[in-house]
Design an enzyme around this catalytic site. Structure first.
Site, PDB file in Angstrom:
ATOM      1  N   HIS A  11       0.841  -1.203   0.000  1.00  0.00           N
ATOM      2  CA  HIS A  11       0.000   0.000   0.000  1.00  0.00           C
ATOM      3  C   HIS A  11       0.878   1.256   0.000  1.00  0.00           C
ATOM      4  O   HIS A  11       0.583   2.231  -0.670  1.00  0.00           O
ATOM      5  CB  HIS A  11      -0.934  -0.001   1.216  1.00  0.00           C
ATOM      6  CG  HIS A  11      -1.738  -1.258   1.317  1.00  0.00           C
ATOM      7  ND1 HIS A  11      -2.223  -1.774   2.499  1.00  0.00           N
ATOM      8  CD2 HIS A  11      -2.140  -2.145   0.356  1.00  0.00           C
ATOM      9  CE1 HIS A  11      -2.869  -2.899   2.264  1.00  0.00           C
ATOM     10  NE2 HIS A  11      -2.827  -3.155   0.978  1.00  0.00           N
ATOM     11  N   ASP A  44      -6.162   5.568   0.755  1.00  0.00           N
ATOM     12  CA  ASP A  44      -6.183   4.298   0.030  1.00  0.00           C
ATOM     13  C   ASP A  44      -7.452   3.540   0.419  1.00  0.00           C
ATOM     14  O   ASP A  44      -8.215   3.975   1.287  1.00  0.00           O
ATOM     15  CB  ASP A  44      -4.874   3.498   0.195  1.00  0.00           C
ATOM     16  CG  ASP A  44      -4.696   2.850   1.568  1.00  0.00           C
ATOM     17  OD1 ASP A  44      -5.695   2.634   2.286  1.00  0.00           O
ATOM     18  OD2 ASP A  44      -3.539   2.535   1.921  1.00  0.00           O
ATOM     19  N   HIS A  60       3.160 -13.932  -6.903  1.00  0.00           N
ATOM     20  CA  HIS A  60       1.833 -14.092  -6.277  1.00  0.00           C
ATOM     21  C   HIS A  60       0.796 -13.153  -6.908  1.00  0.00           C
ATOM     22  O   HIS A  60      -0.366 -13.176  -6.532  1.00  0.00           O
ATOM     23  CB  HIS A  60       1.938 -13.856  -4.774  1.00  0.00           C
ATOM     24  CG  HIS A  60       2.067 -12.407  -4.374  1.00  0.00           C
ATOM     25  ND1 HIS A  60       2.844 -11.492  -5.041  1.00  0.00           N
ATOM     26  CD2 HIS A  60       1.496 -11.711  -3.349  1.00  0.00           C
ATOM     27  CE1 HIS A  60       2.746 -10.311  -4.454  1.00  0.00           C
ATOM     28  NE2 HIS A  60       1.938 -10.420  -3.431  1.00  0.00           N
ATOM     29  N   ALA A 114      -5.935 -12.052  -1.111  1.00  0.00           N
ATOM     30  CA  ALA A 114      -6.468 -10.731  -1.509  1.00  0.00           C
ATOM     31  C   ALA A 114      -7.142 -10.835  -2.890  1.00  0.00           C
ATOM     32  O   ALA A 114      -7.907 -11.760  -3.144  1.00  0.00           O
ATOM     33  CB  ALA A 114      -5.368  -9.672  -1.456  1.00  0.00           C
ATOM     34  N   GLN A 167      -5.557 -11.358  -5.696  1.00  0.00           N
ATOM     35  CA  GLN A 167      -4.530 -11.891  -6.599  1.00  0.00           C
ATOM     36  C   GLN A 167      -5.070 -12.909  -7.613  1.00  0.00           C
ATOM     37  O   GLN A 167      -4.546 -13.030  -8.719  1.00  0.00           O
ATOM     38  CB  GLN A 167      -3.385 -12.500  -5.768  1.00  0.00           C
ATOM     39  CG  GLN A 167      -2.634 -11.424  -4.991  1.00  0.00           C
ATOM     40  CD  GLN A 167      -1.991 -11.921  -3.713  1.00  0.00           C
ATOM     41  OE1 GLN A 167      -1.813 -13.122  -3.533  1.00  0.00           O
ATOM     42  NE2 GLN A 167      -1.639 -11.008  -2.820  1.00  0.00           N
TER      43      GLN A 167
HETATM   44  O1  LIG Z   1      11.457  -9.294  -1.558  1.00  0.00           O
HETATM   45  C1  LIG Z   1      10.691  -8.389  -1.867  1.00  0.00           C
HETATM   46  C2  LIG Z   1       9.296  -8.520  -1.834  1.00  0.00           C
HETATM   47  C3  LIG Z   1       8.515  -7.438  -2.226  1.00  0.00           C
HETATM   48  N1  LIG Z   1       9.098  -6.277  -2.617  1.00  0.00           N
HETATM   49  C4  LIG Z   1       8.248  -5.133  -3.035  1.00  0.00           C
HETATM   50  O2  LIG Z   1       7.087  -5.076  -2.252  1.00  0.00           O
HETATM   51  C5  LIG Z   1       5.973  -4.716  -3.049  1.00  0.00           C
HETATM   52  C6  LIG Z   1       4.921  -5.801  -2.892  1.00  0.00           C
HETATM   53  O3  LIG Z   1       3.698  -5.365  -3.428  1.00  0.00           O
HETATM   54  P1  LIG Z   1       2.653  -6.349  -4.127  1.00  0.00           P
HETATM   55  O4  LIG Z   1       3.313  -7.097  -5.182  1.00  0.00           O
HETATM   56  O5  LIG Z   1       1.479  -5.549  -4.540  1.00  0.00           O
HETATM   57  O6  LIG Z   1       2.286  -7.401  -3.040  1.00  0.00           O
HETATM   58  P2  LIG Z   1       1.667  -7.257  -1.549  1.00  0.00           P
HETATM   59  O7  LIG Z   1       2.630  -6.629  -0.679  1.00  0.00           O
HETATM   60  O8  LIG Z   1       1.202  -8.598  -1.220  1.00  0.00           O
HETATM   61  O9  LIG Z   1       0.427  -6.243  -1.796  1.00  0.00           O
HETATM   62  C7  LIG Z   1      -0.863  -6.110  -1.233  1.00  0.00           C
HETATM   63  O10 LIG Z   1      -1.367  -4.906  -1.820  1.00  0.00           O
HETATM   64  C8  LIG Z   1      -1.482  -4.907  -3.252  1.00  0.00           C
HETATM   65  C9  LIG Z   1      -1.986  -3.532  -3.666  1.00  0.00           C
HETATM   66  O11 LIG Z   1      -3.255  -3.293  -3.115  1.00  0.00           O
HETATM   67  C10 LIG Z   1      -2.418  -6.028  -3.703  1.00  0.00           C
HETATM   68  O12 LIG Z   1      -2.471  -6.060  -5.110  1.00  0.00           O
HETATM   69  C11 LIG Z   1      -1.922  -7.361  -3.140  1.00  0.00           C
HETATM   70  O13 LIG Z   1      -2.798  -8.400  -3.519  1.00  0.00           O
HETATM   71  C12 LIG Z   1      -1.825  -7.257  -1.620  1.00  0.00           C
HETATM   72  O14 LIG Z   1      -1.362  -8.479  -1.073  1.00  0.00           O
HETATM   73  C13 LIG Z   1       6.470  -4.596  -4.479  1.00  0.00           C
HETATM   74  O15 LIG Z   1       6.677  -3.246  -4.780  1.00  0.00           O
HETATM   75  C14 LIG Z   1       7.802  -5.332  -4.470  1.00  0.00           C
HETATM   76  O16 LIG Z   1       8.765  -4.803  -5.351  1.00  0.00           O
HETATM   77  C15 LIG Z   1      10.463  -6.141  -2.661  1.00  0.00           C
HETATM   78  O17 LIG Z   1      10.994  -5.083  -3.018  1.00  0.00           O
HETATM   79  N2  LIG Z   1      11.219  -7.205  -2.277  1.00  0.00           N
END
Ligand SMILES: O=c1ccn([C@@H]2O[C@H](COP(=O)(O)OP(=O)(O)O[C@H]3O[C@H](CO)[C@@H](O)[C@H](O)[C@H]3O)[C@@H](O)[C@H]2O)c(=O)[nH]1
Length: 482
Positions: free
Chosen positions: A18, A116, A365, A388, A390
């Protein structure tokens, strides 16, 4: 560039997924549209410090003002079975006094409030301040359509959605298969379902909805959202916003290794900021990677059985060395694969990896940020949705865009066996030419949307104009030049 004296106060719920898109929107409003921007970051004891960590590693642009609100402790309001969505909603509810006080004390006073999708209960504060209020959904138009339309489905459909054989129809949109519904719709008796229904109702109370998507990516769903059958609120498609490439100096060993690998030969395996797998699934994934004989980088987290989002509230700002990967990977896996694979505990510099020319696929994911990070780099995907929205994102990637392969059965329903993993990994790296071409087309279309004069750039200009008009109509003395 337009000039304005608008001050956007943005509210962000806990979690990197987020925080990243809110921060990116804030930076865009500040640098391209000259708004004054303050971001209120709601934190938990585990997430506090994430915003500053992100900003510290992002030296490339002018930064919005960040206020991290004191961590919200909800331990006495939840039980061990309280779902993540419910927890997020309780946290955002409990944070309201701190949000109210931060907004009231801002100098200059905010003129726009952007929350958000977990922060919509704070709209009452924007109303007290008599400023326009917007919802920012850092995900797809299709997900937004389902969320907005769910209160109608709730009246029309009896029983559990997941027990239906027919799809769920949303006017003008691709129907949603019962197995693909968002987590809060899996059980209509759980509190998170009621929270989700409330969020859907609150979308329609906002003065506009901002989406981290763009016209060419989701034309049909955007048209449907604007068709007044689902929502009566203006919709602005303003993305794709992705986080910048992480700076040098992080994971140097990993990045050096990547330098020596052939072009598009490595698959990156990661499940976002909070995704975890069961012990059995980790074993099968490890064997599948090994059998595929392909190069890989795998962000590994300790197994947690039963809850794919179990790590959501855990700190995700760096490796956690209390867990030895060798304890939960198959015996000898690390030794056997050390020439072709890199295992990274907990967290990796994802954008740096995805932008690297050696990377040819992403087993993901399908969190929307990860999806956009892959697409804006033209990298095809193995869709492995966990929680979520996904599963819906995986449908967009496979059935609409044709940039991803997916498992035969959803990974949340059945462990994906090693032979299937092997096939998918090979499929995306060796046979992914068509998908790669399409991913590159999507990358170009996303770039064009953000360019000056592109659909997302124009949409953000339109939002600022509409907001200014609203502000003037609420109080003509607010009138400013744009
Ligand atoms: O080792 C890692 C793992 C993650 N990230 C970053 O973390 C963010 C992860 O975001 P996302 O891929 O959207 O996953 P979630 O953190 O699981 O996001 C939540 O929020 C998103 C936006 O609402 C939803 O689409 C997802 O389903 C929900 O789980 C991204 O920018 C990645 O680049 C890293 O940099 N390194």
């Amino acid at each position: 560039m337009e000039t304005t004296n608008l001050h956007a106060a943005m509210l962000c719920s806990p979690g990197m997924g987020h925080l990243i898109p809110v921060l990116e929107l804030g930076k865009r409003l500040l640098t391209n549209h000259s708004l004054h921007v303050t971001i209120l970051v709601v934190t938990t004891p585990a997430s506090s410090g994430q915003a500053h960590l992100l900003l510290q590693t992002d030296t490339g642009s002018t930064q919005p003002n960040i206020i991290e609100l004191p961590p919200v402790d909800i331990s006495c309001l939840i039980t061990p079975t309280t779902k993540v969505v419910t927890q997020l909603c309780i946290i955002m509810r409990e944070a309201r006094p701190a949000i109210r006080s931060a907004l009231s004390n801002m100098d200059p006073q905010p003129t726009i409030f952007v929350a958000d999708h977990f922060g919509t209960e704070s709209f009452e504060i924007a109303e007290e301040l008599r400023i326009p209020k917007y919802t920012y959904v850092p995900s797809t138009a299709w997900f937004t359509a389902l969320t907005s339309y769910c209160p109608v489905l709730d009246k029309e459909i009896a029983g559990q959605y997941v027990d239906r054989t027919e799809t769920l129809r949303i006017p003008g949109c691709r129907p949603v298969r019962p197995e693909d519904v968002v987590d809060p719709m899996l059980d209509r008796t759980d509190q998170q379902y009621y929270e989700y229904l409330r969020i859907g109702v609150e979308f329609s109370l906002s003065d506009g909805i901002l989406l981290n998507t763009w016209e060419d990516l989701e034309r049909k769903s955007l048209e449907a959202l604007r068709g007044h059958e689902i929502l009566k609120t203006p919709v602005y498609a303003i993305g794709p916003f992705t986080k910048p490439v992480e700076p040098d100096g992080l994971n140097t060993e990993l990045l050096e290794w990547l330098e020596y690998q052939p072009g598009q030969s490595v698959i990156f395996v990661s499940f976002g900021s909070g995704g975890t797998l069961s012990a059995e699934q980790i074993t099968e994934l490890a064997w599948g990677l090994e059998l595929s004989q392909q190069r890989f980088i795998w962000v590994v987290r300790p197994p947690i059985d039963g809850h794919a989002d179990a790590a959501f509230f855990k700190s995700s700002d760096g490796p956690d060395d209390t867990h030895q990967e060798s304890n939960f990977l198959p015996d000898g896996f690390l030794a056997r694969t050390h020439k072709v694979g890199m295992v990274v505990p907990m967290w990796a510099p994802q954008m740096r990896i995805l932008t690297h020319p050696s990377v040819g696929g992403f087993l993901s994911h399908c969190g929307w940020n990860s999806t956009l990070e892959s697409l804006t780099n033209g990298v095809p995907i193995v869709a492995w949705p966990l929680y979520a929205e996904q599963r819906m994102n995986a449908v967009v990637l496979t059935e609409e865009l044709g940039v991803a392969l997916r498992t035969e059965v959803l990974p949340t329903k059945k462990v994906v066996g090693r032979r299937e993993v092997e096939k998918l990994v090979r499929g995306v790296l060796e046979g992914g030419k068509g998908m790669r071409e399409r991913a590159k087309e999507v990358r170009e279309s996303g770039k064009n949307a953000l360019r000056k004069g592109g659909s997302s750039y124009n949409s953000l200009c339109e939002l600022i104009r509409d907001c200014q008009n609203l502000l003037n109509s609420k109080d003509p003395s607010n009138s400013t030049n744009i």
